[in-house]
Design a protein around this motif. Structure first.
Motif, short mmCIF file in Angstrom:
data_model
loop_
_atom_site.label_atom_id
_atom_site.label_comp_id
_atom_site.label_asym_id
_atom_site.label_seq_id
_atom_site.Cartn_x
_atom_site.Cartn_y
_atom_site.Cartn_z
N LYS A 108 -2.07 -1.77 -2.10
CA LYS A 108 -2.85 -1.51 -3.31
C LYS A 108 -2.39 -2.45 -4.44
N SER A 109 -1.06 -2.58 -4.58
CA SER A 109 -0.51 -3.45 -5.62
C SER A 109 -0.88 -4.90 -5.36
N GLU A 129 3.11 5.12 3.93
CA GLU A 129 2.84 5.34 2.51
C GLU A 129 3.34 4.16 1.68
N ASP A 130 4.52 3.66 2.04
CA ASP A 130 5.06 2.50 1.33
C ASP A 130 4.15 1.30 1.50
N SER A 153 0.93 1.33 2.11
CA SER A 153 -0.31 1.56 1.35
C SER A 153 -0.11 1.24 -0.12
N ARG A 154 1.06 1.63 -0.67
CA ARG A 154 1.35 1.33 -2.07
C ARG A 154 1.46 -0.18 -2.28
#
Length: 548
Positions: free
Chosen positions: A13-14, A6-7, A9-10
């Motif tokens: 995206k950023s 999840e980290d 993926s964040r």
């Protein structure tokens, strides 16, 4: 693990929302580089199997347990020019400045087996290295240098057995027994057919000279490295880092197979095999190359060739910074390039190192330039702190992923070479030569298209006069050297010389070891050219096959 994904993926995206500067993002070898490396890039790496500890199989982290905390690498500046007198003076200067090993550069006539008074030597004597025509020159070259106290490397290939014999007899005349001598002869003829083109004899008799050297050293010169399997020249010809790695190790395996075919036990000669790699400008790619080389060599020697001694599994190597990366434009920039390249070699675990001088793209190094190059190594060793811990980059997601990528790419090349019938067959098919030519062409196109910026060449150019004092070789040196050869032939015992050459020819026609007979001829002051001429009568000369 879910939280980590999840980290990521964040972050991804950023990252994608940010503006990226113009690429392309790739290594010097044109391999693409991802923006970030994380655990997902190294999922199959097993610490014990793939990385382990320094001095432990598969030696990814270095061949010695304590690496540079125990002993620094040998600082071995490549040197030689003009005659043996001038080169002897340069050796003494370098030793006085803190150099810890000698490395001899020979001129082209010597490398190609011609005496200095041969018509084909005209204009080349002493130009790119030192002229050595006979034992007389070798004695002068090492005058007042105790050969039991210094390690000497000699960059010579086709006539390596002859020049090595001159060195052994020079030591003998100094009173130094052969079993005390340490050093290396390059002696790597396969890479000559692949890249450097400095051959004399065809491959098969050339391999015989090499395996005869293996056997002779085993019995008489046990501390000597009988070959330095060289990727340096392959890289200088335009190869990628991966091609340098794969082709060099493939050559190494071919030498191992030749030694075994000659009747030697692999553990009798493999511990004295050494390697010579290029250190180019892509910092992390080079480090990964060295790590992968150690791992591949150890695994193949153990699993494919049945080596039992630990020393047979160790890939020990010398490094030279990349001559092909130096530029004639803004030559002082070469000091900076060399420093980074030297640091990657040390972080990659080299055993000895030559740092190029800033003026080598223009001429042989001046005394000032070579001193700066040596000081580069000394600052690296004593001021930067990188030697204080062993293999500090182990575990880096990027470095470990690059190492695995190098390893897998090399294994793919090994398969292609095997499909073509092995190294010798691939040489005859021009496989290596074509692969290197294609890589060199791609690299040049990247520079011309400004996909790759070379500072001072296609970016950040300046108009300025060259203000470097260059070393110049006086043409009189060639005339004097040629005259010395003529005088030697007039004053030696020529009947004795002819008898030793006849004995050498008879041995070449048999299957006996050639080294003792070469030593006899050298001791009688037969010249290199005379010895080569006798061997040519039996072995013939190599002619490269053109493939269209």
């Amino acid at each position: 693990m879910k939280g980590m994904q999840e980290d990521f993926s964040r972050w991804q995206k950023s990252y994608q929302e940010q503006k990226e500067r113009q690429g392309p993002f790739m290594t010097v070898s044109s391999a693409p580089i991802a923006p970030l490396y994380a655990p997902d890039n190294t999922p199959e790496i097993d610490f014990e199997k793939d990385i382990s500890y320094p001095g432990a199989y598969p030696y990814t982290r270095g061949v010695r347990t304590n690496m540079y905390r125990g002993r620094l690498w040998t600082m071995r500046q490549f040197a030689g020019f003009a005659t043996a007198v001038e080169s002897n003076q340069r050796f003494k200067f370098l030793l006085s400045q803190g150099q810890t090993g000698l490395s001899v550069a020979f001129d082209m006539p010597t490398i190609m087996g011609y005496d200095s008074d041969h018509p084909r030597a005209y204009g080349e004597v002493g130009r790119v290295g030192v002229a050595v025509d006979s034992l007389q020159d070798m004695e002068t070259l090492f005058k007042d240098i105790p050969l039991d106290q210094v390690s000497t490397s000699m960059t010579t290939n086709a006539p390596a057995a002859i020049l090595w014999s001159m060195y052994l007899v020079t030591a003998e005349k100094q009173g130094v027994p052969a079993h005390k001598l340490t050093g290396t002869i390059q002696n790597d003829i396969l890479k000559e057919y692949i890249a450097q083109k400095s051959w004399i004899f065809p491959p098969e008799p050339s391999l015989r000279l090499i395996t005869d050297s293996f056997a002779f050293a085993r019995d008489h010169v046990p501390k000597w490295n009988t070959i330095s399997i060289s990727g340096y020249h392959i890289r200088e010809a335009g190869a990628t880092a991966l091609q340098e790695l794969a082709f060099t190790l493939a050559d190494g395996f071919a030498y191992v197979e030749a030694g075994i075919k000659a009747g030697l036990d692999v553990d009798d000669f493999a511990p004295r095999l050494s390697f010579f790699f290029n250190s180019h400008t892509d910092f992390f790619e080079e480090i990964a190359k060295y790590r992968a080389a150690r791992r591949i060599w150890a695994r193949h020697m153990k699993e494919n060739y049945g080596a039992k001694k630990e020393e047979s599994l160790l890939l020990r190597f010398h490094t030279q910074t990349a001559g092909c990366s130096l530029t004639a434009q803004q030559p002082e920039n070469n000091i900076i390039r060399t420093a980074y390249q030297a640091m990657s070699a040390v972080l990659g675990g080299t055993q000895s190192l030559h740092t190029n001088s800033m003026d080598e793209v223009l001429a042989l190094p001046s005394e000032k330039a070579v001193q700066i190059a040596l000081r580069t190594q000394q600052i690296l060793a004593y001021e930067t702190g990188i030697v204080n811990t062993i293999d500090p980059l182990a575990g880096s997601y990027f470095v470990e992923a690059l190492t695995r990528q190098m390893e897998e790419g090399a294994e793919e090349y090994f398969r292609k070479i095997e499909e073509r019938g092995g190294v010798l067959a691939a040489i005859h098919q021009n496989f290596f030569q074509q692969e290197i030519a294609d890589a060199a062409y791609r690299y040049q196109k990247e520079i011309e298209g400004k996909d790759r910026i070379i500072v001072g060449v296609n970016g950040f150019q300046t108009e300025e006069a060259l203000e470097i004092d260059l070393l110049k070789i006086d043409p009189e040196i060639e005339r004097n050297q040629a005259q010395r050869v003529k005088e030697l032939r007039a004053t030696r015992d020529n009947l004795h010389v002819q008898n030793t050459l006849a004995a050498l020819k008879a041995t070449a026609l048999s299957s006996d070891n050639l080294i003792p007979k070469i030593i006899d001829a050298v001791r009688a002051y037969a010249t290199e050219g005379e010895i080569v001429a006798v061997l040519k009568e039996v072995f013939g000369e190599y002619r490269e096959q053109s493939v269209f």
